[in-house]
Design an enzyme around this catalytic site. Structure first.
Site, mmCIF file in Angstrom:
data_model
loop_
_atom_site.group_PDB
_atom_site.id
_atom_site.type_symbol
_atom_site.label_atom_id
_atom_site.label_comp_id
_atom_site.label_asym_id
_atom_site.label_seq_id
_atom_site.Cartn_x
_atom_site.Cartn_y
_atom_site.Cartn_z
ATOM 1 N N TRP A 257 -6.174 0.294 8.272
ATOM 2 C CA TRP A 257 -4.864 0.912 8.556
ATOM 3 C C TRP A 257 -4.614 1.117 10.052
ATOM 4 O O TRP A 257 -5.541 1.140 10.845
ATOM 5 C CB TRP A 257 -4.667 2.200 7.786
ATOM 6 C CG TRP A 257 -5.601 3.365 7.971
ATOM 7 C CD1 TRP A 257 -6.724 3.611 7.221
ATOM 8 C CD2 TRP A 257 -5.477 4.485 8.865
ATOM 9 N NE1 TRP A 257 -7.296 4.794 7.620
ATOM 10 C CE2 TRP A 257 -6.564 5.363 8.617
ATOM 11 C CE3 TRP A 257 -4.548 4.827 9.854
ATOM 12 C CZ2 TRP A 257 -6.751 6.557 9.314
ATOM 13 C CZ3 TRP A 257 -4.726 6.016 10.559
ATOM 14 C CH2 TRP A 257 -5.809 6.868 10.290
ATOM 15 N N ASN B 95 5.169 -9.439 13.718
ATOM 16 C CA ASN B 95 3.765 -9.156 13.414
ATOM 17 C C ASN B 95 3.134 -10.230 12.532
ATOM 18 O O ASN B 95 1.941 -10.525 12.659
ATOM 19 C CB ASN B 95 3.635 -7.769 12.770
ATOM 20 C CG ASN B 95 4.139 -6.669 13.703
ATOM 21 O OD1 ASN B 95 4.414 -6.929 14.881
ATOM 22 N ND2 ASN B 95 4.267 -5.469 13.201
ATOM 23 N N PRO C 29 -3.191 -0.862 12.469
ATOM 24 C CA PRO C 29 -3.676 -1.891 13.394
ATOM 25 C C PRO C 29 -3.050 -1.765 14.779
ATOM 26 O O PRO C 29 -3.626 -2.236 15.759
ATOM 27 C CB PRO C 29 -3.268 -3.208 12.712
ATOM 28 C CG PRO C 29 -2.134 -2.841 11.808
ATOM 29 C CD PRO C 29 -2.458 -1.456 11.328
ATOM 30 N N ASP D 195 0.826 -1.207 0.000
ATOM 31 C CA ASP D 195 0.000 0.000 0.000
ATOM 32 C C ASP D 195 0.864 1.263 0.000
ATOM 33 O O ASP D 195 1.882 1.338 0.689
ATOM 34 C CB ASP D 195 -0.882 -0.004 1.257
ATOM 35 C CG ASP D 195 -1.875 1.149 1.265
ATOM 36 O OD1 ASP D 195 -2.713 1.191 0.346
ATOM 37 O OD2 ASP D 195 -1.798 1.995 2.166
ATOM 38 N N TYR E 176 2.583 10.247 0.666
ATOM 39 C CA TYR E 176 3.593 9.706 1.585
ATOM 40 C C TYR E 176 4.980 10.217 1.179
ATOM 41 O O TYR E 176 5.469 9.920 0.081
ATOM 42 C CB TYR E 176 3.578 8.166 1.593
ATOM 43 C CG TYR E 176 2.293 7.555 2.139
ATOM 44 C CD1 TYR E 176 1.334 8.327 2.794
ATOM 45 C CD2 TYR E 176 2.038 6.197 2.014
ATOM 46 C CE1 TYR E 176 0.167 7.769 3.291
ATOM 47 C CE2 TYR E 176 0.866 5.627 2.515
ATOM 48 C CZ TYR E 176 -0.064 6.430 3.141
ATOM 49 O OH TYR E 176 -1.223 5.871 3.630
HETATM 50 P P1 NDP Z 1 0.697 0.465 12.705
HETATM 51 O O1 NDP Z 1 -0.335 1.097 13.534
HETATM 52 O O2 NDP Z 1 0.807 -1.016 12.748
HETATM 53 O O3 NDP Z 1 2.097 1.129 13.079
HETATM 54 C C1 NDP Z 1 3.285 0.641 12.522
HETATM 55 C C2 NDP Z 1 4.482 1.183 13.297
HETATM 56 O O4 NDP Z 1 4.480 0.670 14.628
HETATM 57 C C3 NDP Z 1 5.788 0.711 12.688
HETATM 58 O O5 NDP Z 1 6.198 1.531 11.622
HETATM 59 C C4 NDP Z 1 6.716 0.761 13.884
HETATM 60 O O6 NDP Z 1 7.064 2.118 14.115
HETATM 61 C C5 NDP Z 1 5.801 0.281 15.002
HETATM 62 N N1 NDP Z 1 5.811 -1.179 15.124
HETATM 63 C C6 NDP Z 1 5.245 -2.099 14.276
HETATM 64 N N2 NDP Z 1 5.422 -3.342 14.732
HETATM 65 C C7 NDP Z 1 6.111 -3.239 15.881
HETATM 66 C C8 NDP Z 1 6.578 -4.194 16.799
HETATM 67 N N3 NDP Z 1 6.365 -5.480 16.630
HETATM 68 N N4 NDP Z 1 7.248 -3.749 17.891
HETATM 69 C C9 NDP Z 1 7.460 -2.430 18.084
HETATM 70 N N5 NDP Z 1 7.047 -1.467 17.236
HETATM 71 C C10 NDP Z 1 6.355 -1.869 16.139
HETATM 72 O O7 NDP Z 1 0.483 0.801 11.159
HETATM 73 P P2 NDP Z 1 0.715 2.179 10.347
HETATM 74 O O8 NDP Z 1 0.224 3.329 11.108
HETATM 75 O O9 NDP Z 1 2.116 2.192 9.846
HETATM 76 O O10 NDP Z 1 -0.280 1.922 9.134
HETATM 77 C C11 NDP Z 1 -0.080 0.835 8.254
HETATM 78 C C12 NDP Z 1 -0.332 1.282 6.848
HETATM 79 O O11 NDP Z 1 -1.696 1.689 6.715
HETATM 80 C C13 NDP Z 1 0.465 2.483 6.353
HETATM 81 O O12 NDP Z 1 1.770 2.174 5.955
HETATM 82 C C14 NDP Z 1 -0.376 2.940 5.192
HETATM 83 O O13 NDP Z 1 -0.135 2.111 4.081
HETATM 84 C C15 NDP Z 1 -1.780 2.702 5.714
HETATM 85 N N6 NDP Z 1 -2.346 3.942 6.290
HETATM 86 C C16 NDP Z 1 -3.389 4.531 5.628
HETATM 87 C C17 NDP Z 1 -3.959 5.683 6.076
HETATM 88 C C18 NDP Z 1 -5.105 6.272 5.337
HETATM 89 O O14 NDP Z 1 -5.498 7.414 5.626
HETATM 90 N N7 NDP Z 1 -5.674 5.580 4.378
HETATM 91 C C19 NDP Z 1 -3.458 6.379 7.287
HETATM 92 C C20 NDP Z 1 -2.369 5.667 7.935
HETATM 93 C C21 NDP Z 1 -1.861 4.502 7.452
HETATM 94 P P3 NDP Z 1 8.451 2.571 14.806
HETATM 95 O O15 NDP Z 1 9.452 1.473 14.679
HETATM 96 O O16 NDP Z 1 8.845 3.802 14.076
HETATM 97 O O17 NDP Z 1 8.097 2.902 16.217
#
Ligand code: NDP
Length: 329
Positions: free
Chosen positions: A207, A297, A209, A49, A54
């Site tokens: 998105w 994950n 999760p 995605d 972005y």
């Molecule tokens: P999450 O809520 O799953 O957050 C992901 C972030 O959490 C990672 O980048 C990392 O950040 C941290 N993380 C993930 N797994 C772990 C773990 N096992 N242990 C510790 N930290 C972890 O998802 P996103 O917010 O990234 O959203 C996923 C996707 O959804 C996006 O990439 C995008 O494609 C889509 N999206 C769409 C939107 C929309 O408006 N349509 C808005 C937002 C997202 P870190 O290491 O930096 O702390």
């Protein structure tokens, strides 16, 4: 990997998919993106995605380089983009015919592909008639540049209206929605869209999760260096987490942790499995800044079976109870 139909469409997407918001460009360069996407693809993830907004296109450019060098057959994966915020000028934003046309072609160039499998309207545009948007998306589909179009954070009423217009004029209706869905944010998926699953066969690519990482419980004792909430460009996200509502969410995550401990999994795995448990979810879009996070994950798939009625009720009770705020955070 498990594969689920994208709503009523025949396309089967992997139950876990991968998105590059925040990470690509800000935290992850092309080499690291190559490793993360490679690990995802090897695990059976077939949907990647992205969006024009972005990193102002840089995220798509990185993903495009990875796809171009991957050698993966174009018929083995799906890639998306989203249109809305393409720049500051009136011609560069919104869901009018011109920007939809321009955004699609720019995404194709950056992603180095001939067509987008999924193309989302990133938000509703109150200044463009929905009919203009439906017609513009239908044109791209007829031209073979987009296979399925959808919406992101549209109201149920706006989605219904798009379907009504598509029926009336013989145009292609939206197939899927991309809403936020996680233990801390549920209303739209569970209540507002309730009727759309049967009535129009809505698919959902959900998105955040992990609520941007909050649901891993990594923020319980502060903000770890290098984590999303520490990034200067995302101080608005950190401020939201430091608000009273955000602090409540952290307290709730801490209260949920013993449930994950009893299941023998991490909080991240339990939170992702909880999303997967909802059959209305077509795919859970994962975010990860490192391969280790992705590996952790992905194992959420093995946790879904452990979420029986008793465990789900235990989780529900904690989410309902809204635990007290910690004195200090
Ligand atoms: P999450 O809520 O799953 O957050 C992901 C972030 O959490 C990672 O980048 C990392 O950040 C941290 N993380 C993930 N797994 C772990 C773990 N096992 N242990 C510790 N930290 C972890 O998802 P996103 O917010 O990234 O959203 C996923 C996707 O959804 C996006 O990439 C995008 O494609 C889509 N999206 C769409 C939107 C929309 O408006 N349509 C808005 C937002 C997202 P870190 O290491 O930096 O702390």
């Amino acid at each position: 990997m498990e594969y689920r139909r994208l709503g009523r469409a025949g396309l089967k997407v992997s139950a876990l998919s991968f998105g590059s918001w925040v990470t690509f460009s800000f935290q992850v360069d092309t080499e690291a993106a190559d490793r993360i996407m490679g690990a995802a693809y090897d695990a059976g993830i077939n949907f990647f995605d992205n969006a024009e907004v972005y990193a102002a296109g840089e995220s798509e450019r990185i993903m495009g380089e990875v796809l171009a060098r991957s050698g993966w057959g174009r018929d083995t994966y799906c890639v998306s983009s989203k249109v809305y915020w393409g720049g500051d000028l009136p011609t560069q934003r919104g869901l009018h015919r011109k920007h939809i046309h321009d955004a699609c072609h720019a995404a194709l160039r950056r992603l180095q592909v001939d067509y987008l499998d999924l193309f989302f309207c990133h938000r509703p545009d109150l200044e463009t008639p929905i009919e203009e948007t439906v017609r513009a998306m239908d044109d791209l589909i007829r031209q073979g540049k987009v296979l399925y179009w959808g919406t992101s954070e549209w109201s149920a009423q706006q989605i219904q209206e798009a379907h009504g217009l598509a029926r009336q004029y013989g145009l292609t209706p939206p197939t899927m929605e991309q809403p936020q869905y996680n233990m801390l944010h549920r209303d739209r998926v569970e209540r507002e869209y309730h009727r759309l699953y049967e009535e129009v066969g809505l698919g959902t690519t959900i998105w955040s999760p992990l609520a941007s990482g909050i649901l891993t419980n990594k923020y319980a004792d502060g903000i770890p260096d290098g984590s999303r909430m520490s990034l200067p460009d995302y101080d608005w996200l950190r401020e939201r987490m430091e608000s009273p509502e955000g602090r409540k969410q952290i307290a709730m995550t801490t209260a949920l942790k013993p449930v994950a401990d009893d299941l023998g999994c991490s909080m991240a795995q339990m939170a992702i499995a909880w999303c997967l448990k909802n059959p209305r979810v077509s795919t859970v879009i994962l975010g990860a800044s490192r391969v280790e996070q992705l590996d952790e994950n992905l194992a959420a798939l093995d946790v879904v079976g452990k979420l029986d009625d008793e465990v789900m009720q235990r989780i529900e009770t904690i989410l309902d109870n809204k635990p007290e705020l910690p004195q200090q955070w």
